[in-house]
Design a protein around this motif. Sequence first.
Motif: not given
Length: 99
Positions: A50-68
Motif C-alpha cells: 500500500d505504501l508503494a501505491l501511495i508513493r505512486e499516487i503522490i508522484a502522479m499528484n505532482a504531475t496532475i498539479m503541473n498539468k492543471a
Amino acid sequence: MSNESVTRAHELTRTLLAALDAGDFAFAADLADQRSPLLMSLEREQTDADLALIREIIAMNATIMNKASTARDAVADHHGEARQRVSAAQQYLAAGQMR
C-alpha cells in the motif's frame, strides 16, 4: 484505508491523469471528487504494498498539479487574448462612429 481503497485511489489517479491528457477537465474533476474521500481516509499504518501505491499516487499528484497549472495558464492566456480582441473591436466601432 484498506488495500482495496488504496488500489481504487491509485486507479482513479491514473484515470485522472488520462482525462487531463485528453483535455476532459470536467471528467477529471469528477474523478478527483471520487478520489478525495479515499485519500482522506488514509490510516497511519499501511502495508509495504500500500505504501508503494501511495508513493505512486503522490508522484502522479505532482504531475496532475503541473498539468492543471499549465491548463489554467492556457485558459488565462486565451481569456486575455479574447479580451484584447473585444477591446480592439470596440475601439474600431467607436472610431467608425466618430466619422
